[in-house]
Enzyme design. Sequence first.
Site, PDB file in Angstrom:
ATOM      1  N   ASP A  90       0.563  -0.963  -0.351  1.00 37.37           N
ATOM      2  CA  ASP A  90       0.310   0.309   0.162  1.00 37.37           C
ATOM      3  C   ASP A  90       0.656   0.804   0.484  1.00 37.37           C
ATOM      4  OD1 ASP A  90      -2.559  -2.120   0.037  1.00 37.37           O
ATOM      5  OD2 ASP A  90      -3.558  -1.241   1.403  1.00 37.37           O
ATOM      6  N   LYS A 152      -7.141   3.152  -3.015  1.00 35.41           N
ATOM      7  CA  LYS A 152      -7.661   3.584  -1.628  1.00 35.41           C
ATOM      8  C   LYS A 152      -7.175   4.308  -1.043  1.00 35.41           C
ATOM      9  CE  LYS A 152      -5.353   1.004   3.027  1.00 35.41           C
ATOM     10  NZ  LYS A 152      -3.758   0.991   3.260  1.00 35.41           N
ATOM     11  N   LYS A 181     -10.287   0.140  -2.671  1.00 30.27           N
ATOM     12  CA  LYS A 181     -10.226  -0.238  -0.857  1.00 30.27           C
ATOM     13  C   LYS A 181     -10.250   0.652  -0.583  1.00 30.27           C
ATOM     14  CE  LYS A 181      -6.404  -1.335   2.813  1.00 30.27           C
ATOM     15  NZ  LYS A 181      -5.208  -1.850   2.741  1.00 30.27           N
TER      16      LYS A 181
END
Length: 215
Positions: A90, A152, A181
Amino acid sequence: MNKYSIYVDHTLLKPDASLDEIHNLCEEAEENEFYSVCINPCFIKVAKHYLLETPVKICTVVGFPLGANTTETKVFETRNAIALGADEIDMVININQLKSANREYCLQEINEVKKACSDKVLKVIVETALLDQEQKEFAARIILESDADFIKTSTGFAKEGAKLEDIILWKQILGDAKQIKAAGGIKNLDDFKAFIDAGATRIGTSSAIKILNNQ
């Protein structure tokens, strides 16, 4: 297994997390069949040991939480994390360059980090709390054009986390080409379900046990 377990990145990213807390996080992830644990890079090796012979993935963070590292630094972090055993990365995008609509910089950064990921999953954190509507749309279009696997919402360290309207917007732009996400501030089952229904395929939360027990 709760039917929502597979959506969960069971998260512990606070700076003072202890080894005991990481051990507990991994045990909870295994017992509840969560998709992954999301942890700081210094804990990858120990989490890999705890989760040996389980299907639980190890997710870690790069350029976290500000995104202000150089691309070269993020590439090094990524390679190091994968060498230690990370399955997913991430990465916080350079927020300044994103807000400045610097398409070339953002694309190059994402693609260089994805190249360092090899066959591992790359999620790009764009920190929606710092973006206006136009910038959120730009972020989604950059992800669509890039080699990233996910967009995300948040690090969890900004003033706000995931918002349902952002997931809806991104799903309209991305369709099924990229995954989404939602992370940051998701604390109850109704919100969890709403994000999934809107198009999120992964939920990052430190409250997964309480959420899925509907507490």
